[in-house]
Design a protein around this motif. Structure first.
Motif, short mmCIF file in Angstrom:
data_model
loop_
_atom_site.label_atom_id
_atom_site.label_comp_id
_atom_site.label_asym_id
_atom_site.label_seq_id
_atom_site.Cartn_x
_atom_site.Cartn_y
_atom_site.Cartn_z
N LEU A 12 0.84 -1.20 0.00
CA LEU A 12 0.00 0.00 0.00
C LEU A 12 0.87 1.24 0.00
O LEU A 12 0.60 2.21 -0.73
CB LEU A 12 -0.94 -0.01 1.21
CG LEU A 12 -1.84 1.22 1.38
CD1 LEU A 12 -2.74 1.41 0.15
CD2 LEU A 12 -2.68 1.09 2.65
N LYS A 13 1.93 1.23 0.77
CA LYS A 13 2.83 2.38 0.84
C LYS A 13 3.45 2.66 -0.52
O LYS A 13 3.52 3.83 -0.96
CB LYS A 13 3.93 2.12 1.87
CG LYS A 13 4.95 3.25 1.99
CD LYS A 13 5.93 3.02 3.12
CE LYS A 13 6.89 1.88 2.80
NZ LYS A 13 7.97 1.78 3.82
N GLU A 14 3.90 1.65 -1.21
CA GLU A 14 4.51 1.84 -2.52
C GLU A 14 3.51 2.40 -3.53
O GLU A 14 3.84 3.25 -4.37
CB GLU A 14 5.09 0.51 -3.03
CG GLU A 14 6.34 0.06 -2.30
CD GLU A 14 6.75 -1.35 -2.67
OE1 GLU A 14 7.92 -1.55 -3.01
OE2 GLU A 14 5.87 -2.25 -2.62
N LYS A 15 2.28 1.92 -3.45
CA LYS A 15 1.24 2.43 -4.36
C LYS A 15 1.01 3.93 -4.14
O LYS A 15 0.95 4.70 -5.11
CB LYS A 15 -0.07 1.67 -4.14
CG LYS A 15 -0.04 0.21 -4.55
CD LYS A 15 -1.37 -0.46 -4.20
CE LYS A 15 -1.37 -1.94 -4.52
NZ LYS A 15 -2.65 -2.59 -4.13
N VAL A 16 0.89 4.30 -2.88
CA VAL A 16 0.65 5.72 -2.58
C VAL A 16 1.83 6.56 -3.04
O VAL A 16 1.66 7.68 -3.55
CB VAL A 16 0.38 5.90 -1.07
CG1 VAL A 16 0.31 7.38 -0.71
CG2 VAL A 16 -0.92 5.20 -0.67
N GLY A 17 3.03 6.03 -2.91
CA GLY A 17 4.22 6.75 -3.37
C GLY A 17 4.21 7.03 -4.86
O GLY A 17 4.76 8.05 -5.31
N GLN A 18 3.60 6.16 -5.65
CA GLN A 18 3.55 6.36 -7.09
C GLN A 18 2.66 7.54 -7.48
O GLN A 18 2.79 8.10 -8.57
CB GLN A 18 3.04 5.09 -7.78
CG GLN A 18 4.04 3.95 -7.79
CD GLN A 18 5.31 4.30 -8.53
OE1 GLN A 18 5.29 4.72 -9.69
NE2 GLN A 18 6.45 4.14 -7.86
N LEU A 19 1.74 7.94 -6.60
CA LEU A 19 0.79 9.02 -6.91
C LEU A 19 1.20 10.34 -6.30
O LEU A 19 0.57 11.37 -6.59
CB LEU A 19 -0.61 8.63 -6.42
CG LEU A 19 -1.16 7.30 -6.92
CD1 LEU A 19 -2.58 7.10 -6.42
CD2 LEU A 19 -1.11 7.21 -8.43
N ASN A 20 2.24 10.34 -5.47
CA ASN A 20 2.68 11.57 -4.81
C ASN A 20 3.80 12.25 -5.59
O ASN A 20 4.85 11.67 -5.84
CB ASN A 20 3.14 11.27 -3.39
CG ASN A 20 1.99 11.35 -2.39
OD1 ASN A 20 1.63 12.43 -1.94
ND2 ASN A 20 1.40 10.20 -2.08
N GLN A 21 3.53 13.48 -6.00
CA GLN A 21 4.52 14.33 -6.67
C GLN A 21 4.77 15.52 -5.74
O GLN A 21 4.43 16.65 -6.04
CB GLN A 21 4.00 14.78 -8.05
CG GLN A 21 5.01 15.53 -8.88
CD GLN A 21 4.48 15.95 -10.24
OE1 GLN A 21 5.22 16.15 -11.17
NE2 GLN A 21 3.17 16.09 -10.36
N ARG A 22 5.37 15.22 -4.59
CA ARG A 22 5.45 16.20 -3.51
C ARG A 22 6.70 17.07 -3.57
O ARG A 22 6.73 18.19 -3.06
CB ARG A 22 5.40 15.49 -2.15
CG ARG A 22 4.13 14.67 -1.94
CD ARG A 22 4.15 13.89 -0.64
NE ARG A 22 4.25 14.76 0.52
CZ ARG A 22 5.32 14.89 1.28
NH1 ARG A 22 6.41 14.19 1.02
NH2 ARG A 22 5.32 15.69 2.32
N ALA A 342 -5.63 4.29 -10.27
CA ALA A 342 -4.77 5.45 -10.50
C ALA A 342 -3.31 5.03 -10.66
O ALA A 342 -2.58 5.55 -11.51
CB ALA A 342 -4.91 6.45 -9.35
N VAL A 343 -2.87 4.08 -9.84
CA VAL A 343 -1.48 3.60 -9.93
C VAL A 343 -1.22 2.95 -11.28
O VAL A 343 -0.18 3.17 -11.91
CB VAL A 343 -1.17 2.62 -8.78
CG1 VAL A 343 0.24 2.04 -8.94
CG2 VAL A 343 -1.29 3.31 -7.43
N LEU A 344 -2.18 2.17 -11.76
CA LEU A 344 -2.03 1.54 -13.07
C LEU A 344 -1.88 2.58 -14.17
O LEU A 344 -1.12 2.38 -15.13
CB LEU A 344 -3.23 0.64 -13.36
CG LEU A 344 -3.20 -0.77 -12.76
CD1 LEU A 344 -4.53 -1.47 -12.98
CD2 LEU A 344 -2.06 -1.59 -13.36
N ARG A 345 -2.60 3.69 -14.05
CA ARG A 345 -2.47 4.75 -15.05
C ARG A 345 -1.06 5.31 -15.07
O ARG A 345 -0.48 5.58 -16.14
CB ARG A 345 -3.49 5.85 -14.78
CG ARG A 345 -4.93 5.44 -15.07
CD ARG A 345 -5.93 6.44 -14.54
NE ARG A 345 -7.30 5.98 -14.74
CZ ARG A 345 -8.32 6.35 -14.00
NH1 ARG A 345 -8.15 7.20 -12.98
NH2 ARG A 345 -9.53 5.88 -14.25
#
Length: 741
Positions: A12-22, A342-345
């Protein structure tokens, strides 16, 4: 790469990391005495998520980032740093998923050693999207050779109120012209939409902003948008709809709301319309800190994160909201399947760019001479000749003994570049003054220069000096207008928008104006120079249409140059001297005064009093207008029968009957006879720019696609029109053809 298999391996952590452009990308590295290393801040972000999905602006170099010609990254250093980032992530994370690097390219890449092209407000006036596409190919190659993959470019905004400071990022007030340049940007940056993989010299375009930002209340940046669904669909959505059909993979949501619902939390806009109706398969990126603004609505970051991703936002930007996606899933506020989608995108974009394969960074495929030639050509075709009494222009250098060049924009490079501009090596740029000096170099003309005033204030003795050098001049060139030049006195919001600009900044993000008149000091300069009784030419460098009512009558000739980019002075000089013939047409109406706004051409044709009691109703210079040094004649206009796709072709003959080579833009408008819906006065639906030598005649052909003959009926259903008028316009020519199917 089997991205579904990769997704199944992710925590789950890795997935969330893929969507964060912080991260602010320029903070990912440190550079001391020429030695570059990755920063602890970058390493901590990678460790936090066991990877990182997207990083913005590693190569950005401007006053906001604090990176300059010394502390920023040259193109050679950029390619090294991009590889350092990829290597670190590969070696220090469980799955080694590569990183997407995103960069701004609104008018060239906002990094060092990049070509700064004419801004959109300028390019749109060329009415030549094919030429603009060629310029974007250069931009793509420069970004990719540094190691980045995504190019953020403003194409979707339609400027309906020139008080808006970001008007300079818009191509036009018109949706059709905007659409054609959006598609040109897409093709230029990405290449053919039929390719499974993006070529190694292209990038994926992030089209922004979706949607409606150009109709903000009062021209306020990110202000409320008080329009109905019909106006939204007719004016602000066509560009994205066409882009989706032509391979768009990314877009950025807009800051504004639409009828009270913020775009970043608008399920109807981002999912029902964009994905379900238009068929968009790509990813939606948030604008900078925009998700934090959603948090201001809810007061709960977990709920805000769920709201945004459920609405359709896939990738964040600099916010403190999307880190809470992890908690949203863990607490049941968000279904993990939505996160996975979203991660797949994001993973699909990385796969399309070939990032899971060995990368071989190539140098730009274009040499510097070609870049300059193409940029200058775009400048020349974008300049609009508004006025030319007694054929004052072109100037003949051999007939002018003394020439005065004055005005606040005559010799300041950054004033002609626009917002979102990197630091430049000024030796690689051409100001108006330097361009004129080169053009007159062999004639023996004496050229004198005085700035006269700054953009917004007088210089002590400046106007007097300008009069002094102009007293015995044969001609005076006055370079006026505005500036989006940021400097280190500018204070910035967290998203990089200027909170307070420098004294010279009169345009750009967050620099909205209530009054479109030229600043008082510039008006005073013009009036004082006019007392000399000399012939004067105005060159207007600007990021938005300025009212010229107070100065226009003092000039024999007026050229509108917008923000012409780093080689702008060369293109302007070529037009002044007749080396090139002006062929630009206004892509935005120039108002007579601010009180007329809105003053766009394609309003609804209702019965109303069009004139004000104290002013005329129409603009001073209208959309689609622009003069030439030559004249054209149009004959034999006709409409072909429908083809197998129900399209029509409008043909005719055009002849250059003047003494110089030149180009004319033939414009095709329609007026639809709709039932129960008030039509617009006219709507642009096609155009062709035709180049002709003196005395030459050609046939022109303009496609009227059947899809342009649909409208939204009173129930907001797309309906094909049965009766319509075709209107063909060019300088000094207009013909209406009534069509009855």
């Amino acid at each position: 790469m089997n991205i579904e298999s990769l997704l199944n391996k992710m925590s789950l952590k890795e997935k969330v990391g893929q969507l964060n452009q912080r991260l602010y990308g320029w903070e990912t590295y440190e550079k001391e005495n020429g030695v570059i290393s990755l920063s602890e801040k970058f390493k901590e972000e990678v460790a936090r998520w066991d990877g990182v999905g997207v990083i913005y602006g590693v190569f950005r170099a401007d006053p906001w980032s604090g990176k300059n010609l010394t502390t920023g990254l040259s193109k050679e250093e950029a390619s090294v740093v991009s590889q350092m980032i990829q290597d670190y992530v590969k070696e220090n994370t469980t799955l080694g998923v590569p990183v997407l690097l995103s960069e701004e390219c609104p008018h060239g890449h906002q990094g060092l050693d990049s070509l700064t092209t004419p801004a959109n407000i300028t390019s749109g006036a060329s009415w030549n999207p094919e030429l603009y596409e060629q310029v974007q190919e250069i931009v793509a190659s420069e970004i990719r050779e540094k190691g980045a993959h995504l190019g953020l470019i403003s194409t979707l905004d339609v400027a309906r109120d020139p008080r808006w400071g970001r008007t300079e990022e818009c191509f036009s007030e018109d949706p059709y012209l905007t659409k054609q340049f959006t598609l040109a940007a897409l093709r230029g940056l990405q290449g053919s939409n039929e390719l499974e993989k993006i070529p190694s010299n292209r990038v994926l375009a992030v089209l922004k902003h979706f949607a409606g930002q150009g109709s903000a209340m009062g021209g306020h940046n990110a202000g409320p948008v008080n329009i109905g669904n019909r106006e939204l669909r007719e004016i602000h959505l066509p560009s994205m709809r066409a882009a989706v059909k032509n391979g768009a993979e990314l877009c950025m949501a807009a800051y504004n709301d639409i009828d009270g619902v913020p775009c970043h939390g608008n399920y109807e806009l981002l999912t029902e319309i964009l994905r379900d109706e238009f068929g968009f398969k790509g990813a939606v990126m948030a604008d900078g800190c925009a998700l934090d603004r959603l948090y201001e609505v809810t007061g709960d970051r977990v709920k805000t994160a769920a709201w945004a991703i459920e609405s359709g936002v896939d990738i964040s930007l600099w916010d403190e909201v999307y880190p809470y996606l992890e908690e949203a899933v863990e607490t049941g506020v968000l279904k993990e399947e939505i996160l996975d989608q979203a991660v797949l995108r994001v993973l699909r974009l990385k796969d399309k760019l070939g990032l899971f394969e060995e990368q071989d960074l190539q140098g730009s495929t274009f040499n510097e001479e070609y870049k300059r030639e193409l940029s200058v050509k775009l400048v020349e075709e974008s300049i609009v000749l508004l006025k030319n009494d007694n054929q004052t222009l072109p100037l003949s250098p051999e007939k002018i003994n003394k020439l005065a060049v004055v005005g606040p924009n005559s010799d300041l490079i950054y004033n002609q570049l626009g917002d979102y501009t990197p630091f430049k090596k000024e030796k690689d740029c051409v100001s108006v003054l330097s361009g004129i000096k080169t053009a007159f170099n062999l004639t023996g003309t004496e050229i004198k220069h005085s700035q006269g005033t700054t953009i917004t204030s007088e210089i002590e003795g400046g106007i007097k000096e300008s009069i002094g050098i102009s007293t015995d001049a044969d001609h005076i060139i006055v370079v006026l207008g505005g500036s989006s030049a940021r400097d280190f006195s500018t204070t910035f919001d967290a998203n990089g928008a200027a909170i307070t600009g420098s004294a010279e900044m009169t345009s750009g993000e967050n620099i909205d104006l209530a009054d479109l008149r030229l600043p008082t000091c510039q008006i005073k300069l013009v009036k004082e120079l006019a007392k000399l009784g000399k012939k004067m030419t105005a060159i207007i460098i600007e990021g938005r249409p300025h009212c010229l009512e107070e100065v226009g009558d003092y000039f024999e000739s007026i050229l509108i140059a917008g923000y012409p980019g780093q080689y702008g002075g060369e293109g302007i000089a070529n037009i002044l001297t007749g080396k090139s013939n002006p062929s630009g047409k206004l892509a935005m109406t120039i108002p007579k005064n601010t009180g007329q706004l809105p003053v766009y051409y394609n309003y609804r044709d209702v019965s109303f009093k069009k004139e004000y009691f104290d002013s005329q109703g129409k603009g001073a210079y209208l959309f689609g207008s622009g003069l030439s040094y030559t004249q054209f004649e149009i004959n034999d206009v006709s409409v072909s029968p429908k083809d197998e796709k129900d399209n029509r072709v409008i043909t005719g003959r055009i002849k250059n009957i003047g003494s110089s080579d030149g180009a004319e833009v033939i414009q095709l408008y329609t007026r639809l006879h709709q039932e129960k819906v008030i039509p617009r006065v006219k709507e642009l639906k096609g155009f062709q720019k035709v180049f002709l030598k003196s005395g030459e005649e050609k046939q022109f052909e303009i496609l009227l696609a059947d899809e342009e003959l649909y409208y939204y009926n009173e129930k907001m259903e797309e309906t094909h029109v049965d009766k319509f008028n075709i209107i063909i316009e060019a300088t000094g020519f207009e013909q209406t053809i009534k069509m009855n199917q």
